[in-house]
Design an enzyme around this catalytic site. Sequence first.
Site, PDB file in Angstrom:
ATOM      1  N   GLY A   1      42.188  46.850  48.479  1.00 55.17           N
ATOM      2  CA  GLY A   1      42.869  45.561  48.594  1.00 55.17           C
ATOM      3  C   GLY A   1      43.403  45.073  47.261  1.00 55.17           C
TER       4      GLY A   1
ATOM      5  N   THR B   1      42.637  42.522  45.464  1.00 53.17           N
ATOM      6  CA  THR B   1      41.700  42.008  44.461  1.00 53.17           C
ATOM      7  C   THR B   1      40.856  43.142  43.888  1.00 53.17           C
ATOM      8  OG1 THR B   1      41.542  40.114  45.982  1.00 53.17           O
ATOM      9  CG2 THR B   1      40.218  40.013  43.981  1.00 53.17           C
TER      10      THR B   1
ATOM     11  N   ASP C   1      34.090  45.377  45.431  1.00 56.43           N
ATOM     12  CA  ASP C   1      35.082  45.321  46.504  1.00 56.43           C
ATOM     13  C   ASP C   1      35.546  43.877  46.697  1.00 56.43           C
ATOM     14  OD1 ASP C   1      36.719  46.127  48.587  1.00 56.43           O
ATOM     15  OD2 ASP C   1      35.121  47.055  49.755  1.00 56.43           O
TER      16      ASP C   1
ATOM     17  N   ALA D   1      37.027  40.809  49.528  1.00 61.13           N
ATOM     18  CA  ALA D   1      36.602  40.325  50.853  1.00 61.13           C
ATOM     19  C   ALA D   1      37.661  39.357  51.370  1.00 61.13           C
ATOM     20  CB  ALA D   1      35.245  39.632  50.765  1.00 61.13           C
ATOM     21  N   ASP D   2      37.644  39.166  52.673  1.00 63.16           N
ATOM     22  CA  ASP D   2      38.587  38.223  53.282  1.00 63.16           C
ATOM     23  C   ASP D   2      37.998  36.821  53.354  1.00 63.16           C
ATOM     24  OD1 ASP D   2      40.683  40.191  53.970  1.00 63.16           O
ATOM     25  OD2 ASP D   2      39.028  41.064  55.093  1.00 63.16           O
TER      26      ASP D   2
ATOM     27  N   LYS E   1      35.122  41.498  55.987  1.00 63.13           N
ATOM     28  CA  LYS E   1      36.004  42.458  55.341  1.00 63.13           C
ATOM     29  C   LYS E   1      36.790  43.218  56.407  1.00 63.13           C
ATOM     30  CE  LYS E   1      34.608  44.970  52.065  1.00 63.13           C
ATOM     31  NZ  LYS E   1      35.966  44.769  51.555  1.00 63.13           N
ATOM     32  N   GLY E   2      37.842  43.885  55.967  1.00 62.58           N
ATOM     33  CA  GLY E   2      38.630  44.694  56.902  1.00 62.58           C
ATOM     34  C   GLY E   2      40.050  44.214  57.080  1.00 62.58           C
TER      35      GLY E   2
ATOM     36  N   GLY F   1      42.324  44.714  55.124  1.00 65.45           N
ATOM     37  CA  GLY F   1      43.153  45.861  54.724  1.00 65.45           C
ATOM     38  C   GLY F   1      42.899  47.097  55.582  1.00 65.45           C
TER      39      GLY F   1
ATOM     40  N   GLU G   1      34.346  51.167  53.731  1.00 64.65           N
ATOM     41  CA  GLU G   1      33.853  50.098  52.852  1.00 64.65           C
ATOM     42  C   GLU G   1      32.402  49.763  53.181  1.00 64.65           C
ATOM     43  OE1 GLU G   1      37.812  47.527  51.669  1.00 64.65           O
ATOM     44  OE2 GLU G   1      36.812  47.063  53.542  1.00 64.65           O
TER      45      GLU G   1
END
Length: 233
Positions: free
Chosen positions: A30, A32, A89, A91-92, A102-103, A105, A111
Amino acid sequence: MDQGAMKELVGKKAVETMVKSGMKLGLGTGSTAMPAVRQVGLLLQQGILKDIRAVPTSFQTSIECEKWGIPLFSLNSAEIRGELDLTIDGADEVDPRGCCIKGGGGALLVEKVIAYASKAYAIVVDETKTVDHLGLKFPLPIEVIPEARVSVSRALESFGGELVLREAVRKAGPVITEHGNLLLDLRFKEPVDPAVLETELNRIPGIVENGFFTRLSPRVFVGRADGTVEIRG
Ligand code: 5RP
């Protein structure tokens, strides 16, 4: 500071704070996570970091690592043996306990495997991603095998949310994940218990994985518009 600058800031900060030479490192997906990947690459090129063995979570991450010469391994390889020192990682959404969605992307399956195989976990987000309750604003991604699209959709009706099959951009039809599956995005109407649902959803036949990450205690780096980074956990 705009959102792009916050992502750069927080990705770099997490690497500088947590990555040490010799680590087996999971690298996320992603917009970030990418500044964090690039920072690892830069510090390797400058000789400040040494002997990093990285495991990527997606094609996006592998390609970025290739560009920067970051040594890549499979989680299965003899050099990694299914366990990582640290994963960084994006996160949304993140709640006050550090539970995440998450997910966004589409990379949630690997992940999650990599996150749960890591001794330490760092999440990098900008301040727009922090919420009190997960899944009310950003829908929960759920990866399903293609044959179970309709049966899983029916089973999810009892969860009372709004369910959408994720459509691809610049390709006709649905998103196909890197593992040949489809994504259903479920937006809840009322607050739910993510820890309970993370387990419960995976009991529905045909669901491969869902985007609730609740069994970790991440260190959460939150980039703020005023140029500061809050570190939680
Ligand atoms: C990909 C992810 C990403 O980490 C998440 O979607 C956040 O992405 P971005 O930093 O681009 O907003 O879970 O599957």
